[in-house]
Design a protein around this motif. Sequence first.
Motif, PDB file in Angstrom:
ATOM      1  N   ASP A  83     -41.152 -21.442 -25.303  1.00  0.00           N
ATOM      2  CA  ASP A  83     -42.385 -21.461 -24.521  1.00  0.00           C
ATOM      3  C   ASP A  83     -42.254 -20.737 -23.183  1.00  0.00           C
ATOM      4  O   ASP A  83     -43.209 -20.710 -22.408  1.00  0.00           O
ATOM      5  N   ALA A  84     -41.103 -20.154 -22.898  1.00  0.00           N
ATOM      6  CA  ALA A  84     -40.895 -19.558 -21.574  1.00  0.00           C
ATOM      7  C   ALA A  84     -41.938 -18.490 -21.262  1.00  0.00           C
ATOM      8  O   ALA A  84     -42.442 -18.403 -20.137  1.00  0.00           O
ATOM      9  N   SER A  85     -42.299 -17.686 -22.262  1.00  0.00           N
ATOM     10  CA  SER A  85     -43.248 -16.592 -22.004  1.00  0.00           C
ATOM     11  C   SER A  85     -44.667 -17.089 -21.791  1.00  0.00           C
ATOM     12  O   SER A  85     -45.531 -16.320 -21.379  1.00  0.00           O
ATOM     13  N   THR A  86     -44.936 -18.368 -22.062  1.00  0.00           N
ATOM     14  CA  THR A  86     -46.274 -18.902 -21.807  1.00  0.00           C
ATOM     15  C   THR A  86     -46.475 -19.217 -20.325  1.00  0.00           C
ATOM     16  O   THR A  86     -47.601 -19.470 -19.894  1.00  0.00           O
ATOM     17  N   VAL A  87     -45.394 -19.220 -19.555  1.00  0.00           N
ATOM     18  CA  VAL A  87     -45.463 -19.475 -18.116  1.00  0.00           C
ATOM     19  C   VAL A  87     -44.963 -18.270 -17.325  1.00  0.00           C
ATOM     20  O   VAL A  87     -45.552 -17.902 -16.311  1.00  0.00           O
ATOM     21  N   LEU A  88     -43.913 -17.658 -17.795  1.00  0.00           N
ATOM     22  CA  LEU A  88     -43.283 -16.540 -17.085  1.00  0.00           C
ATOM     23  C   LEU A  88     -43.847 -15.232 -17.618  1.00  0.00           C
ATOM     24  O   LEU A  88     -43.468 -14.769 -18.696  1.00  0.00           O
ATOM     25  N   GLY A  89     -44.765 -14.634 -16.869  1.00  0.00           N
ATOM     26  CA  GLY A  89     -45.386 -13.399 -17.304  1.00  0.00           C
ATOM     27  C   GLY A  89     -44.392 -12.249 -17.332  1.00  0.00           C
ATOM     28  O   GLY A  89     -43.416 -12.244 -16.583  1.00  0.00           O
ATOM     29  N   ASP A  90     -44.672 -11.257 -18.213  1.00  0.00           N
ATOM     30  CA  ASP A  90     -43.726 -10.144 -18.363  1.00  0.00           C
ATOM     31  C   ASP A  90     -42.331 -10.704 -18.583  1.00  0.00           C
ATOM     32  O   ASP A  90     -41.363 -10.306 -17.918  1.00  0.00           O
ATOM     33  N   HIS A  91     -42.232 -11.623 -19.514  1.00  0.00           N
ATOM     34  CA  HIS A  91     -41.061 -12.483 -19.650  1.00  0.00           C
ATOM     35  C   HIS A  91     -39.751 -11.711 -19.705  1.00  0.00           C
ATOM     36  O   HIS A  91     -38.802 -12.026 -18.984  1.00  0.00           O
ATOM     37  N   GLU A  92     -39.686 -10.692 -20.539  1.00  0.00           N
ATOM     38  CA  GLU A  92     -38.414  -9.990 -20.731  1.00  0.00           C
ATOM     39  C   GLU A  92     -38.011  -9.175 -19.514  1.00  0.00           C
ATOM     40  O   GLU A  92     -36.916  -9.343 -18.968  1.00  0.00           O
ATOM     41  N   SER A  93     -38.908  -8.289 -19.060  1.00  0.00           N
ATOM     42  CA  SER A  93     -38.521  -7.370 -17.995  1.00  0.00           C
ATOM     43  C   SER A  93     -38.495  -8.025 -16.622  1.00  0.00           C
ATOM     44  O   SER A  93     -37.678  -7.657 -15.763  1.00  0.00           O
ATOM     45  N   SER A  94     -39.379  -8.995 -16.378  1.00  0.00           N
ATOM     46  CA  SER A  94     -39.478  -9.579 -15.035  1.00  0.00           C
ATOM     47  C   SER A  94     -38.622 -10.819 -14.832  1.00  0.00           C
ATOM     48  O   SER A  94     -38.314 -11.176 -13.690  1.00  0.00           O
TER      49      SER A  94
END
Length: 219
Positions: A83-94
């Motif tokens: 679920d990390a990408s549901t809170v952390l935008g641009d999950h991979e690069s940012s």
Amino acid sequence: MAYQAGGQRSVPRPVPEGREAQEYLQDYTTLLEAVPFPSVVLDHRWDVVLANTAFASLFSGVGPHPTAMPDDNFLRFVLFHPDASTVLGDHESSWCLPMLAHFAAAVEGRGHDHGLQAIRREIAQDPIMEAAYRQGLPHWVRAVGERAVAHDGAVRPLLHPDPRWGATECRVVDETPRTLQELGYTRLTLVLREVRRDRPRSRGIRRRTAAHLRVVPTP
């Protein structure tokens, strides 16, 4: 003592030795809770020592995970929680790549730490993340320079569950006082920023697992 403001953690962390240090952290918990933005105190393994209610609210919508809850270990959450990408935008690069770079620096300086070794083994178990760590990450670090391993001042996108914020940005501010530093801790505050509503916003949120982490693209 309670290490997380607003609730009990699933795995207790060691209490610092010495009454003075313990009382300092008790008072620091009160200070942390007065901050309106998500704020967290981490040890060198990214285990969460203290976190305020605003931090808990930011991650209130994530599902359970045995080892990667944001109030237990923030690095594991960024890398391994689906679920990390549901809170952390641009999950991979940012988020993933800067955290991996910071982790690589920590491993270089504390290679015999059992906690760091465990995270390193977990990265190695995922072929795609391992490829990103061993092959893509060095290229990315060379491209972006020293700021790759510096959190302070970075502006990163967030997807806040509170509709008053929604798709926004935060500036990561390292505000570690000397006493926390001497205890081996780091304090990070995510200062939420007002975003103009005519700015393009993320279209939909996909739940992704660590297995979808791509080898680092050329910046």
